[in-house]
Design an enzyme around this catalytic site. Structure first.
Site, short mmCIF file in Angstrom:
data_model
loop_
_atom_site.label_atom_id
_atom_site.label_comp_id
_atom_site.label_asym_id
_atom_site.label_seq_id
_atom_site.Cartn_x
_atom_site.Cartn_y
_atom_site.Cartn_z
N HIS A 1 -4.04 -6.02 6.60
CA HIS A 1 -3.86 -7.28 5.88
C HIS A 1 -3.45 -8.35 6.87
O HIS A 1 -2.71 -8.08 7.83
CB HIS A 1 -2.79 -7.13 4.79
CG HIS A 1 -2.80 -8.23 3.79
ND1 HIS A 1 -2.16 -9.43 4.01
CD2 HIS A 1 -3.35 -8.31 2.56
CE1 HIS A 1 -2.33 -10.20 2.94
NE2 HIS A 1 -3.05 -9.55 2.05
N ASP B 1 -6.13 -3.46 -2.30
CA ASP B 1 -7.48 -3.11 -2.72
C ASP B 1 -7.80 -1.63 -2.56
O ASP B 1 -8.84 -1.17 -3.04
CB ASP B 1 -8.49 -3.93 -1.90
CG ASP B 1 -8.30 -5.42 -2.09
OD1 ASP B 1 -8.21 -5.86 -3.24
OD2 ASP B 1 -8.24 -6.15 -1.08
#
Length: 377
Positions: free
Chosen positions: A258, A313
């Site tokens: 991320h 996700d």
């Protein structure tokens, strides 16, 4: 003008009182409330009120919000027709863009700073209708408007799937909506801010956000992560697949890493817990959950020392799949939730900090060149 920040990394484009992230410690808060507490004790409707009005609602305020949502599910028939005129194999986010753009074209008298928050609630309700009917169109089912209920998540699931969802399914959908509601200013929110900074209308700003969300490096990441599980097929294949596709071919492990978090994404932990419960009643989903767990172990083993961990996700797709949604709907479900964050940010920006967003580019092309007529070249 001598410094270029590629990807606008660490460039601050607004101040906000909406969302706080500590990427080193794995902290996410909405208006000061920790994401874990909001998921454990709250609801998506409470989160809507919190993000738009700055505080948690009391009983009367919450009931009024729910009434407003229930009143606003209807959309003009032309909007539904626009979605259904498109082929069934059209991209889900593309269909959603068609719907929001159609609503923008019909919202002729929009003006900023006139009941912005009430307008946002109406848009959030209508997004439920759009996403449900994008799914129904792609599945070959007739249009259906969400019906009034005591839960936004329940109304959405019932309209989408044509069945009464279980309390467990409603709870999972509600929590997923909270988890994806906002995340400061990623690409889609930035796109919405750029559009709104021109004083374009809210629906057009949402359409801009959807265009940015569509990419596999943003909203499409959950779909790409789940496609890995589909490709692996069986838990016994995980290690060989990882060695070949990730280590040998140096492909990206989707659902890992991320831009902000350098530790385990707090949302991923919650999605993992939600998935572990839901998959017990869905054998296919359970198989993919077990594959994901094994893949997570390998990913952490090889990448944790680089600050690369599962992001939101990685497990969210398993939750959506267990609820009855195919892979092609994962990004649209992300959009259903993130509409709240987009609206909260553009309202905050236009009402409090408005200035046209107009960055510059550093020119590195040739110096002045003499124009040569065509017949002399």
């Amino acid at each position: 003008m001598s410094v270029v920040s590629k990807g606008l990394e660490n460039v601050v484009i607004k101040v906000t009182s909406l969302t706080y992230i500590d990427g080193e410690k794995g902290i996410l808060r909405y208006r000061g409330y920790d994401i874990n507490d909001l998921v454990k004790f709250g609801s998506y409707e409470e989160t809507i009120y919190l993000m738009l009005y700055g505080k948690l609602p009391n009983i009367k305020e919450l009931e009024k919000l729910k009434e407003k949502l229930n009143e606003e599910y209807e959309v003009p028939q032309e909007v539904i027709d626009a979605i259904y005129l498109m082929p069934r194999d059209a991209d889900a986010i593309g269909l959603l863009e068609v719907g929001t753009a159609a609503l923008a074209s019909l919202d002729k008298n929009f003006k900023w700073k006139e009941n912005d928050k009430e307008k946002a609630i109406s848009i959030i309700a209508k997004m439920s209708t759009l996403v449900a009917n994008v799914f129904r169109r792609k599945e070959g089912n007739k249009p259906r408007i969400p019906e009034s209920s005591d839960s936004y998540a329940k109304s959405f699931l019932a309209a989408s799937l044509s069945k009464e969802p279980t309390p467990e399914e409603v709870n999972a959908m509600d929590k997923a909506l909270i988890l994806y509601a906002d995340h400061e200013v990623p690409a889609s929110t930035t796109a919405a801010l750029v559009a709104s900074s021109t004083l374009s209308d809210m629906y057009s700003s949402i359409t801009a956000a959807l265009a940015a969300l569509k990419g596999p490096l943003h909203g499409g990441a959950a779909e790409e992560a789940f496609k890995q599980f589909l490709e692996i097929k069986e838990i016994n294949n995980v290690e060989n697949w990882f060695n070949e596709k990730i280590l040998n071919q140096k492909n990206r492990l989707m659902g890992f890493g991320h831009r902000v978090y350098k530790t385990y994404d707090p949302r991923a932990k919650i999605f993992k817990n939600l998935a572990s419960t839901l998959v017990e009643k869905n054998s296919d989903a359970k198989k993919y959950f077990e594959i994901a767990q094994k893949l997570e172990e390998l990913g952490i083993k090889y990448f944790a020392n680089k600050g690369i961990y599962p992001n939101t996700d990685f497990y969210s797709g398993i939750v959506f799949y267990a609820l009855g949604f195919p892979v092609y709907m994962f990004t649209a479900l992300f959009a259903l939730s993130r509409t709240l964050g987009w609206l909260a940010h553009i309202i905050e920006y236009v009402e409090e900090q408005h200035r046209l967003i107009r960055p510059r580019a550093l020119y590195v092309g040739p110096e002045y060149r003499q124009y040569v007529p065509l017949n002399q070249r």
